[in-house]
Design an enzyme around this catalytic site. Sequence first.
Site, PDB file in Angstrom:
ATOM      1  N   ARG A  77     117.089 103.600 -29.359  1.00 13.07           N
ATOM      2  CA  ARG A  77     117.172 103.827 -30.807  1.00 13.07           C
ATOM      3  C   ARG A  77     116.636 102.635 -31.592  1.00 13.07           C
ATOM      4  O   ARG A  77     115.866 102.818 -32.539  1.00 13.07           O
ATOM      5  CB  ARG A  77     118.604 104.157 -31.231  1.00 13.07           C
ATOM      6  CG  ARG A  77     119.044 105.540 -30.763  1.00 13.07           C
ATOM      7  CD  ARG A  77     120.510 105.769 -31.045  1.00 13.07           C
ATOM      8  NE  ARG A  77     121.281 104.720 -30.384  1.00 13.07           N
ATOM      9  CZ  ARG A  77     122.502 104.335 -30.735  1.00 13.07           C
ATOM     10  NH1 ARG A  77     123.109 104.884 -31.756  1.00 13.07           N
ATOM     11  NH2 ARG A  77     123.120 103.406 -30.065  1.00 13.07           N
ATOM     12  N   ASN A  98     121.664 109.068 -31.075  1.00 12.94           N
ATOM     13  CA  ASN A  98     122.069 109.558 -29.763  1.00 12.94           C
ATOM     14  C   ASN A  98     122.758 110.895 -29.954  1.00 12.94           C
ATOM     15  O   ASN A  98     123.356 111.150 -30.994  1.00 12.94           O
ATOM     16  CB  ASN A  98     123.061 108.596 -29.097  1.00 12.94           C
ATOM     17  CG  ASN A  98     122.388 107.403 -28.472  1.00 12.94           C
ATOM     18  OD1 ASN A  98     121.186 107.395 -28.241  1.00 12.94           O
ATOM     19  ND2 ASN A  98     123.159 106.373 -28.194  1.00 12.94           N
TER      20      ASN A  98
END
Length: 94
Positions: A21, A39
Amino acid sequence: MNGRKAVLARISGRVQGVWYRGWTVEKATALGLNGWVRNRADGTVEALFAGPAAAVDSMLAACREGPPAALVRDVAVEPAEDPGSGPFEQRPTA
């Protein structure tokens, strides 16, 4: 050509706990993209990329590699609604 493109990408493989990320935020910001990354509870990473078509395509190509610790198995892509302008951000797990 200045057409914008928006896609929702679902990245699977070893993509959580490997800085995927954070890497995505850095890369997308560098490409001037709008959108977000998060996520998912199923172990995948989901991202919405919007911006110039060439920049979105570059980001999708980069996602197939990911950061060094990641092991990307698949990147599923579908058209998405353009979120408009704003910074590319990391969102909480969904």
